[in-house]
Enzyme design. Structure first.
Site, PDB file in Angstrom:
ATOM      1  CE  LYS A 500      -0.466   0.016   5.042  1.00  0.00           C
ATOM      2  NZ  LYS A 500      -1.389   0.110   6.173  1.00  0.00           N
ATOM      3  NE  ARG A 601      -6.563   1.440  11.343  1.00  0.00           N
ATOM      4  CZ  ARG A 601      -5.321   1.237  10.925  1.00  0.00           C
ATOM      5  NH1 ARG A 601      -4.452   2.242  10.910  1.00  0.00           N
ATOM      6  NH2 ARG A 601      -4.915   0.037  10.548  1.00  0.00           N
ATOM      7  CE1 TYR A 729      10.265  32.957  -2.554  1.00  0.00           C
ATOM      8  CE2 TYR A 729      10.613  30.607  -2.189  1.00  0.00           C
ATOM      9  CZ  TYR A 729      10.244  31.659  -3.020  1.00  0.00           C
ATOM     10  OH  TYR A 729       9.837  31.406  -4.307  1.00  0.00           O
ATOM     11  CG  MET A 778       6.939  23.631  -4.581  1.00  0.00           C
ATOM     12  SD  MET A 778       5.691  24.297  -5.702  1.00  0.00           S
ATOM     13  CE  MET A 778       4.609  25.124  -4.553  1.00  0.00           C
TER      14      MET A 778
END
Length: 834
Positions: A500, A601, A729, A778
């Protein structure tokens, strides 16, 4: 992997009966000429010329695959268990006391029939490199047979030796051991006339009491040899050689950087791309130049240097050959290509044995139905070209390769050996100039070329263009970790592998292909679309979906994906989907029942059990394949009592379910951590997740696992920043003195959290820490490299063997699960397998 040798003089099956010293249980319908010893039913290539040996290991038994081998055309078998010979009707069946011993005995007798010089190589590291470099250095002088890749084990050595035929006049074989008592069998088979010990290091330390015991075991390979080359700087070797009388007959050639030796190495002058090594030999000053600067390569080159001098070659001859040494590609490389293609790079050497290995890896890839090979001339094979390329063509046909492109004058002259649709080019440049890459779609493309052909140019054409940050995944490490856990569980216990979340960030079908090939029983994904992608990629083993969603039920049924049923609502909705689909198989659709034993859960509660049993018994549409639960704290000894409470409750509830439903229902509750820390809770199956990817919360197990992933990037630009200027930044870095920074193309969109900025996190360049300065952007970030000698294009390690993922995750204030799965899909995955 299995070697399929093409021999000049194959053995008749009657000869194999005699050589094996076994009993003939059944005579075959026809006599067979045996060329191949086969121990893996998945790799049948020339069945009419093979004998299958049912070798047994810790987790597998070759007798379980006799029928598969028979169905693929094998008609000769060697077994050591009682079998129903009618199940392999018309076949030759030989019974022996131990099939592994017989494999080694056949190799011994085959090797014994050849008297040419043979080098045996052992050591903790460097065996394969030294073997391959000696082959490069001597291949113009001899027709050499050698171990393929790293075939140095109890089964790898005999399969390597079976490759010897009448064309060879020199052998180079490597031998590896992991515990005392193993080297005797390897010596019995290889019978080296010349011995080489590369070094003595920490590999497999866990199998030996101390280094003296390891040195004794390594040296057993040379008890009947004539010559030995080794480094005197490894004192345990020196001690054993001095004390043991059985080595006094050896003609020893030693080298050293510290002690008196036949070759006394002095100054090392490292340049940008090469190293000059100076030494004293027979009272003369000599030197060589090698095209490497790393310490490991220098040591391996010195071993080769010493070997060649001992064999009688002049230093001028050696120096000339050394300058042309090529690096050894130890791994096959799988990359994403253009037009939905996968590209396998294996273009550092090209011989018949390594071609076989590369094709086996290619056949494992199920994501594309079409397989294409681009193959160069095979150099220095020792065979006539027509014979060689007929064998190559037959091999490609047996592997189902339909699209063949040959590059080189020799292979082009033998085009008649290949199918009529095969294409041929005299040179790599001719192919590159004329090829239309758009004509290659949805294919797995193997690039298999000898180094002089420069197949890097072809790889660049097919490779998908992405930025220079890559996540390298070592498939051998996945297999190693899987086998480690298999060794910790009961032989009858099944394995469900969790793939997964993009296989914990490591990839989708690429990982699933490896797991399917290595015979896991189940795969598990989180959502239906993950399972559908695996089915499209050719994955056929059962797949459980842990979070089935209502809108995905129909596509799950279409792709035979098995849902986790955790509530009555899910139960009813999935039954409705089955009715809607027209499903009518009498055996019922496979489902998995989730019980809540304390995780709270998902899952049925204890109070739901009676109602659940009634629902299942009154429904003909489903068949319960497994019942399972989830431990909340399997990795935390502080909650041992709670974990035991969960296991006890699961045992009770699952037993009631099985008693009422009947049938062969699998029970499972433990994950990777629980599989090794709570062996009594392994039940019928364990679910392996992050442990397969090299992570364990327990130090004793972590030390036995191998890291699977390395995240790497490169330096895009270097700048010198004056004091009191700012970086990035919000001007978060304002140095008080001049600094040097390197910008690297990885940012928070790639999985590098902003919290690592402002000098909290770091990366490694040439083994040295480079702090992340300013804010993480980013798509990139900046590193302080003031005290590191760097250039643009240098490699940068984000995490990997030298900077473990656990430490990387801790710097980000998170867990390893999140750190791994957080690596963006835009980061290119590159897969390696030895």
């Amino acid at each position: 992997m299995i070697i399929f040798a093409v021999m000049d003089l194959p053995y008749l099956i009657q000869d194999i009966v005699n050589l094996s010293e076994g009993d003939l249980l059944q005579k075959g319908a026809d006599s067979i000429a045996i060329k191949t010893l086969l121990i893996d039913s998945r790799r049948v290539s020339n069945p009419t010329e093979s004998v299958f040996l049912a070798v047994k290991g810790d987790r597998h038994n070759g007798h379980h695959f006799l029928n598969e081998a028979y169905q693929k055309g094998i008609r000769a078998f060697i077994v050591d268990e009682e079998i129903n010979v009618n199940s392999v009707n018309g076949s030759w069946v030989i019974k022996v006391p131990n099939t592994l011993n017989t494999l080694q005995l056949l190799a011994h007798k085959h090797r014994k029939s050849y008297t040419f010089p043979t080098i045996g190589i052992t050591g903790s590291n460097g065996k394969t490199i030294v073997k391959e470099w000696l082959y490069q250095l001597l291949k113009e002088e001899y027709n050499i047979v050698r171990s393929p890749k790293s075939y140095n084990s109890q089964v790898g050595v005999p399969l390597s030796l079976w490759n010897i035929d009448n064309s060879h006049n020199f052998g180079i074989f490597e031998a590896g051991v992991s515990k005392p008592g193993e080297m005797g069998a390897l010596e019995f088979m290889i019978q080296p006339t010349v011995g080489i010990i590369t070094n003595l290091g920490g590999a497999h330390d866990e199998g030996f009491k101390n280094w003296d015991e390891k040195a004794k075991e390594k040296l057993r390979l040379f008890e009947k040899s004539q010559d030995l080359i080794y480094c005197r700087d490894f004192l345990p070797l020196q001690n054993v050689l001095t004390k043991k009388t059985q080595y006094q007959q050896l003609n020893i050639f030693s080298w050293s950087k510290k002690l008196p030796a036949d070759l006394m190495v002095g100054k090392l002058d490292k340049g940008e791309v090469d190293t000059i090594i100076q030494a004293v030999y027979k009272n003369d000053f000599i030197k060589i130049t090698i095209p490497f600067i790393d310490d490991a390569s220098i040591e391996n080159c010195i071993t080769c240097w010493a070997t060649l001098l001992h064999l009688g070659y002049t230093n001028d001859w050696v120096n000339k050959r050394m300058k042309s040494l090529a690096p050894i590609a130890m791994r096959l490389e799988l990359k994403e290509g253009l037009n939905h293609c996968s590209v396998i790079n294996d273009y550092y050497n090209s011989d018949f044995g390594s071609l076989e290995i590369a094709l086996d890896f290619m056949v494992q890839q199920k994501q594309q139905p079409n397989k294409t090979i681009i193959l160069s001339d095979i150099l220095q094979s020792g065979k006539l070209d027509d014979e060689l390329y007929k064998s190559v063509a037959n091999l490609l046909d047996s592997k189902g390769i339909k699209k063949i492109i040959g590059i080189g004058k020799n292979i082009s002259l033998q085009k008649s050996c290949f199918p009529s649709n095969a294409k041929f080019y005299d040179s790599t440049s001719t192919f590159v100039q004329s090829v239309d890459v758009s004509q290659f779609k949805n294919e797995t493309i193997l690039l298999k070329g000898a180094r002089p052909f420069g197949f890097e140019q072809i790889s660049a054409l097919f490779q998908k263009r992405v930025h220079e940050t890559v996540l390298e995944i070592n498939l051998n490490s996945v297999i190693h970790n899987l086998n480690y856990f298999k060794a910790q569980i009961k032989p009858e216990t099944k394995v469900m592998a969790m793939v997964k979340a993009f296989s914990y960030g490591s990839g989708s079908f690429e990982i699933a292909n490896v797991l399917q090939y290595n015979l896991v029983d189940y795969l598990a994904v989180a959502y239906a679309d993950e399972g559908v992608e695996l089915r499209k990629a050719g994955i056929t083993i059962p797949i459980m979906v842990m979070n089935p969603e209502q809108h995905g039920y129909d596509i799950m049924i279409q792709n035979r994906l098995e849902p986790e049923i955790y509530s009555f609502k899910v139960f009813e909705l999935f039954i409705q989907a089955l009715k809607r689909s027209g499903y009518n198989e009498t055996s019922g659709y496979p489902v998995h029942i989730k019980l809540d034993t304390g995780m709270h859960r998902l899952g049925f509660d204890q109070s739901d059990l009676h109602k659940l049993i009634i629902h299942i018994k009154n429904n003909k549409f489903i068949c319960v394949k497994s019942v399972f639960s989830h431990l909340a704290t399997a990795d935390d000894p502080l909650h041992k009592a709670f974990t035991k409470q969960q296991i006890t409750l699961f045992d009770e509830l699952s037993q009631k379910l099985i008693e009422n439903l009947g049938g062969d229902i699998i029970r499972h509750i433990v994950n990777s951590a629980g599989a090794v820390s709570i062996p009594e809770a392994q039940f019928d199956m364990v679910r392996l997740g992050i442990g397969m990817y090299g992570i364990s919360p327990f130090p004793v197990h972590q030390s036995k696992l191998e890291p699977v992933s390395e995240l790497k990037t490169t330096i895009s630009q270097i700048k010198h920043i004056p004091a009191h200027d700012s970086v990035g930044y919000a001007r978060m870095e304002m140095p008080t003195k001049e600094i040097t920074i390197a910008t690297v193309p990885i940012g928070y969109a790639d999985g590098l959290r902003r919290s690592l900025g402002k000098r909290k996190g770091y990366m490694l360049i040439k083994g040295k820490k480079a702090s992340i300065i300013g804010n993480v952007c980013m798509d990139m970030c900046m590193l302080d490299v003031t005290d590191i000698d760097v250039e643009e294009g240098d490699e940068v390690l984000v995490f990997g063997k030298e900077l473990p993922i656990q430490k990387f995750a801790k710097l980000m204030d998170t867990i390893t699960y999140e750190a791994l799965t957080g690596i963006s899909a835009r980061v290119k995955r590159v897969y390696f397998q030895e």
